[in-house]
Enzyme design. Structure first.
Site, PDB file in Angstrom:
ATOM      1  N   GLY A 159      30.115  14.820  37.901  1.00  0.00           N
ATOM      2  CA  GLY A 159      29.509  15.391  38.970  1.00  0.00           C
ATOM      3  C   GLY A 159      30.132  16.579  39.837  1.00  0.00           C
TER       4      GLY A 159
ATOM      5  N   GLY B 289      33.098  18.233  38.331  1.00  0.00           N
ATOM      6  CA  GLY B 289      33.737  19.073  37.490  1.00  0.00           C
ATOM      7  C   GLY B 289      33.897  18.452  35.978  1.00  0.00           C
ATOM      8  N   CYS B 290      35.015  19.141  35.238  1.00  0.00           N
ATOM      9  CA  CYS B 290      35.153  18.614  33.914  1.00  0.00           C
ATOM     10  C   CYS B 290      36.259  17.812  33.695  1.00  0.00           C
ATOM     11  CB  CYS B 290      35.185  19.913  33.230  1.00  0.00           C
ATOM     12  SG  CYS B 290      33.888  21.107  33.258  1.00  0.00           S
TER      13      CYS B 290
ATOM     14  N   LYS C 123      40.864  15.020  35.165  1.00  0.00           N
ATOM     15  CA  LYS C 123      39.512  15.077  35.692  1.00  0.00           C
ATOM     16  C   LYS C 123      39.776  16.252  36.687  1.00  0.00           C
ATOM     17  CE  LYS C 123      36.687  11.639  36.787  1.00  0.00           C
ATOM     18  NZ  LYS C 123      36.204  10.753  37.591  1.00  0.00           N
TER      19      LYS C 123
ATOM     20  N   ASP D  67      28.550   2.100  39.743  1.00  0.00           N
ATOM     21  CA  ASP D  67      28.128   3.089  39.002  1.00  0.00           C
ATOM     22  C   ASP D  67      28.458   2.876  37.577  1.00  0.00           C
ATOM     23  OD1 ASP D  67      26.807   5.518  38.399  1.00  0.00           O
ATOM     24  OD2 ASP D  67      28.516   6.787  38.445  1.00  0.00           O
TER      25      ASP D  67
END
Length: 451
Positions: free
Chosen positions: A163, A165-166, A181, A278
């Site tokens: 959500g 970044g990569c 991350k 989540d």
């Protein structure tokens, strides 16, 4: 220090209370020899008929050449002055040390505040994590080190996207591989998730929960460094190019069992209990031998703080429990619902939400529920990759567990501990369960033959 000052004061009082030309000293007096006058007359106490303690010989010292009182007073005052100087220096040093540590913390906070980054609460966590880093569990890394390990965050090293970044594959100089991350600054939500990961994963240690090994703060960007999971996420394995071809029935059951074990640790063994909030296939990572680990604790909350009214409803469409969406009610049973959706993904190889038309979508729960309870229809909705490779009794049992987990009413859902005990007999012994397999199904090429 106070007793020393008291004795010095008593000494001064005795000095002024003594006779003008004579003082009484005990034979054991520590007075230096040169100060005793040679005119010494031994005096004995008169005999008393009443029993009395042994007679103590005293000496009258007639000091006609005594030292001036002013000189003695000067010595005493000088001694007191030296003592006070040492006390003052010690207090000043302690105050300086305390003010220095406080000013350093304020300086760090003000420098970050100048960039508009609310790092106050997070910095206190950094300090505790630095202590943990000395124990080898986590460390604060330099940006240049991460930049070199990811080849300046090259696109060729991207493992996935989140959500904020990569995630990049990193190779450090000693050959260690890791996943980095990168969280581009996204306001308070990004900062909250970053702090959440540091707080929870800095304390949690479990074989089925991904390990956080380091972190970095560089300007407005945050970095989290995890252990590398060679087979990526369950989502990539099921819905990526391979479409689940590497996942046999037994390996899928192993993934479900590992995930249940991770959730049970969060719900039953953490104090206070942790609600992941989540859980989904993209947050279930797989290592080289397809052992599953739960990742991404940015939205996780501890029991007791989940219904404070301040947190907005968060999660991923298709995995969020209905009571959480409708009423904002969040409990451990919300994680159980999400686990049931993941179990359906493993069974059917379908995504949790699928588009029926440009304006309409359907959840896997709504679509599968009528067929899961019909034994004649159940085999037809199983993922073709694993169809007819399992014992049908085991298929019915897994389907029954999934149906219970996704019940609309939370009280009808089982505890994750009950789910765990239902899955253990379905997983082969060599994969962490109790099932004795006579003719095991073929394993994927990635699975070591020695396991």
């Amino acid at each position: 220090m106070k007793p020393l000052l008291l004795w010095c004061s008593i000494g001064v009082l005795c000095l002024f209370a003594s006779p003008n030309h004579g003082r009484m000293y005990s034979l054991l007096s520590p007075l230096p020899a040169p100060l005793i006058s040679p005119q010494i007359q031994p005096v004995s106490l008169p005999y008393s008929s009443v029993a009395s303690p042994p007679t103590v010989m005293l000496m009258m010292v007639e000091d006609h050449h005594h030292m001036p009182k002013e000189f003695l007073l000067a010595i005493i005052l000088a001694s007191l002055g030296v003592v006070m100087i040492f006390v003052s220096l010690f207090c000043a040093y302690a105050f300086w040390q305390r003010s220095r540590s406080t000013s350093d913390l304020k300086m760090n906070q003000s420098s970050d505040a100048a960039r508009g980054i609310p790092l106050g609460p997070t910095l206190s966590k950094f300090n505790s994590l630095k202590i943990a880093s000395r124990k080898g569990s986590m460390c604060m890394m330099e940006y240049a080190l991460l930049e070199a390990a990811t080849n300046n965050f090259s696109e060729s090293n991207i493992l996935g996207e989140g959500g904020f970044g990569c995630v990049y594959k990193a190779r450090f100089e000693d050959g260690l591989l890791a996943a980095v991350k990168k969280l581009d600054y996204g306001g308070q939500d990004c900062e909250r998730e970053f702090g959440n990961e540091l707080d929870l994963l800095g304390r949690i240690r479990h074989p089925n929960i991904v390990s956080l090994t380091g972190f970095c703060v560089h300007g407005e960007t945050r970095f989290l460094v995890y252990e590398l999971m060679e087979n990526g996420s369950l989502e990539t394995q099921l819905h990526g190019p391979s479409h689940g071809s590497a996942l046999t029935w037994h390996i899928r059951m192993k993934i479900a069992l590992d995930t249940a074990r991770g959730l049970e640790y969060l719900h039953e063994h953490c104090n206070p209990p942790v609600i992941h909030r989540d859980l989904k296939s993209s947050n279930i990572l797989l290592d080289a031998v397809f052992s599953a680990k739960i990742a991404d604790f940015g939205l996780a909350v501890t029991s007791g703080n989940q219904n404070n009214g301040n947190a907005k409803v968060s999660g991923t469409l298709g995995y969020v429990a209905p009571e959480y969406i409708l009423d904002g009610k969040l409990t451990e049973k919300s994680d159980v619902y999400a686990f049931g959706v993941v179990l359906l993904e493993l069974l059917m190889g379908r995504k949790p939400v699928e588009n029926m038309s440009p304006s309409q979508c359907q959840s896997i729960v709504t679509w599968a529920m009528p067929q899961l309870t019909d034994r004649s229809k159940l085999p037809n909705i199983v993922d073709p990759v694993i169809r007819d490779t399992m014992d049908m009794k085991h298929l019915y049992q897994v389907a029954a567990v999934a149906v219970l987990c996704v019940q609309p009413e939370p009280s009808y859902r089982p505890l994750i501990t009950d789910v765990l005990h239902s899955l253990i007999p379905l997983v082969p012994i060599e994969l962490g369960g109790t099932l004795k397999v006579v003719n095991p199904s073929p394993r994927p090429k990635q699975w070591p033959a020695a396991c």
